[in-house]
Design an enzyme around this catalytic site. Structure first.
Site, PDB file in Angstrom:
ATOM      1  CB  THR A  34      -0.152   4.259   3.459  1.00  0.00           C
ATOM      2  OG1 THR A  34       0.324   2.970   3.887  1.00  0.00           O
ATOM      3  CG2 THR A  34      -1.489   4.076   2.761  1.00  0.00           C
ATOM      4  CB  SER A  39      -0.911   0.009   1.231  1.00  0.00           C
ATOM      5  OG  SER A  39      -0.140   0.063   2.414  1.00  0.00           O
ATOM      6  CB  SER A  85       5.640  -2.020  11.207  1.00  0.00           C
ATOM      7  OG  SER A  85       5.359  -1.016  12.166  1.00  0.00           O
ATOM      8  CE  LYS A  86       3.093   1.068   5.265  1.00  0.00           C
ATOM      9  NZ  LYS A  86       2.834   1.053   3.819  1.00  0.00           N
ATOM     10  NE  ARG A  87       0.060   2.359   9.887  1.00  0.00           N
ATOM     11  CZ  ARG A  87      -1.253   2.261   9.976  1.00  0.00           C
ATOM     12  NH1 ARG A  87      -1.835   2.162  11.163  1.00  0.00           N
ATOM     13  NH2 ARG A  87      -2.003   2.262   8.891  1.00  0.00           N
TER      14      ARG A  87
END
Length: 464
Positions: A14, A12, A245-247
């Site tokens: 995002t 995704s 994670s990317k967050r």
């Protein structure tokens, strides 16, 4: 494998392509290549509020850098809305989906009531059509969602490629929203239609998707579509033991390119994060394709080890072609404002210093001294650039000025100066390194000096 193998990666946009998705892309690519199949790239951009073109560009750049060439795509979900709407209409007509007019406030009240009664929270099916059931009147001004009519009984079972047999009872999952009020499909619906239309046979993804799989299998079955094989790979944990994670805490794939890592080293390291082939630590892309058949995937989370990645990269730096390294180092030097007009001069420099480096950034740290002024540390200056060494420096400078400018000529000038002043090599070589290179430790001093412009060496010796 008898049917044509088709795998995919579907990030995704995002945020950046993070390491977990890169690893999944690698496994999907290697599996398809192993069996002579196709690898598809799909961009899942239905999260309109958070998706950006910058993220798309970074994903494509990351795939290119890693060398994970795809056979089809990139496909974009927002360009397939008509197809999703057509399938929704078919499901509404078939009774496998229905419209739900619950407002967000009603859903909140529903969940709060369930919590108060100690029940599992979830949609209570108030708009789900059943024989003899009277549905509420359609409220004015409320745009409905579309929900999937999940089977009320029975189990969903699949033989996971990584985890083995998994069974989840249908009573554990509710009627999933498959289309939002604005007409945009949700992830679990769009991914099924996409995998169906694109003929995906094997899906490798992170094990955070295990809970999504029962819904997706039920939607596949409701559509009469063939089921792909699912393989859920464990998460990658950071140094703190939490999911990378990317967050939270992850670094983009392109950041590793910027920081001087080689793509083949990154692929090698990522492949070993959850998969193994005996005790092999280092292997080529071709060997990975030869060996990766979907077996030997770990069921346990992998631990990201920055030091191990650095070691792997150092091995690939040592093996790398010097001309290729010269191009990469030239890019690193340009970031520092150093523009090397002829990159060919970097080739022998890379050959001399690469065994000491773990990244091309470190290699650029070394080679910058050939093109920019150096500043020795105060400690090195005080210890090595003393008044006592000045006469020897003057004599060496005179000899170097007349010497043949190569390793042999420089070595002879050093030996003659040592003999004149009755010094041992470290007593002269280390001060020379500090004055010319800005540091006390280098490879063989004659080899290092030979790669300098003769004028620069003379100037730095004479400026002490």
């Amino acid at each position: 494998m008898t049917a044509p193998i088709r795998t995919r990666i579907a990030p995704s946009p995002t945020g950046f392509l993070h390491l977990g998705t890169a690893r999944t892309a690698l496994y999907s690519w290697a599996f398809a290549r192993h069996f002579g199949g196709q690898f598809v790239l799909r961009i899942e951009d239905t999260d309109v509020a958070r998706s950006t073109q910058d993220s798309v560009d970074q994903i494509l750049a990351s795939m290119h850098w890693l060398g994970l060439e795809y056979d089809e795509g990139p496909f974009y979900q927002l360009q397939r809305l008509e197809r999703y709407h057509a399938v929704i209409d078919q499901m509404l007509a078939a009774g496998t989906a229905y419209r739900c007019y619950c407002t967000p406030e009603e859903l909140d009240a529903m969940r709060e009531g369930q919590k108060a009664r100690g029940e599992k929270t979830g949609y209570d099916g108030r708009w789900r059509p059943e024989p003899g059931k009277v549905l509420p009147p359609v409220p004015e001004g409320v745009k409905p969602v579309v929900r999937f009519r999940n089977p009320a009984e029975g189990d969903v079972t699949w033989d996971d490629l990584v985890k083995g047999p998994i069974t989840i009872n249908n009573r554990e999952i509710d009627d999933l929203i498959i289309q939002r009020p604005d007409g945009v499909p949700t992830y679990n619906f769009a991914v099924v239609v996409d995998d169906w239309d694109m003929g995906i046979t094997h899906v490798f993804r992170g094990d955070e998707h295990v809970n999504n799989t029962p819904w997706q299998i039920n939607i596949f079955r409701a559509l009469g579509a063939p089921l792909p094989h699912f393989g859920h790979v464990p998460v990658i944990l950071g140094d703190d033991g939490l999911k990378l994670s990317k967050r939270r805490g992850a670094v983009s794939v392109t950041a590793y390119e910027d920081n001087g890592y080689l793509p083949e080293a990154m692929l090698n390291y990522l492949a070993r994060l959850g998969w193994s082939h005996g005790d092999d630590e280092l292997f080529s892309r071709e060997q990975l394709v030869q060996w990766f058949d979907g077996t030997h995937l770990s069921k346990s989370p992998a631990q990201w080890d920055a030091a191990k990645l650095l070691w792997v990269n150092a091995q690939y730096i040592k093996q790398a072609d010097d001309a290729r390294l010269a191009g990469l180092v030239a890019t690193q030097l340009r970031k520092r404002g150093i523009d090397v007009a002829d990159e060919a001069v970097l080739v022998p420099m890379c050959a001399l210093f690469k065994d000491r480096c773990s990244t091309t950034v470190e290699l650029a740290d070394w080679l910058a001294m050939y093109f920019a002024p150096v500043t020795p540390s105060d400690a090195d200056r005080a210890q090595h650039l003393t008044e006592a060494i000045r006469p020897a420096f003057a004599a060496l400078a005179a000899r170097l000025g007349a010497a043949t400018w190569d390793k042999a000529g420089i070595n002879q000038a050093l030996k003659d100066t040592l003999a004149e002043f009755k010094l041992k090599m470290p007593h002269l070589a280390i001060p020379v390194r500090v004055a010319v290179c800005g540091r006390a430790q280098t490879p063989s001093v004659d080899a290092v000096l030979a790669l300098f412009d003769q004028k620069i060496v003379m100037e730095r010796l004479q400026s002490v």
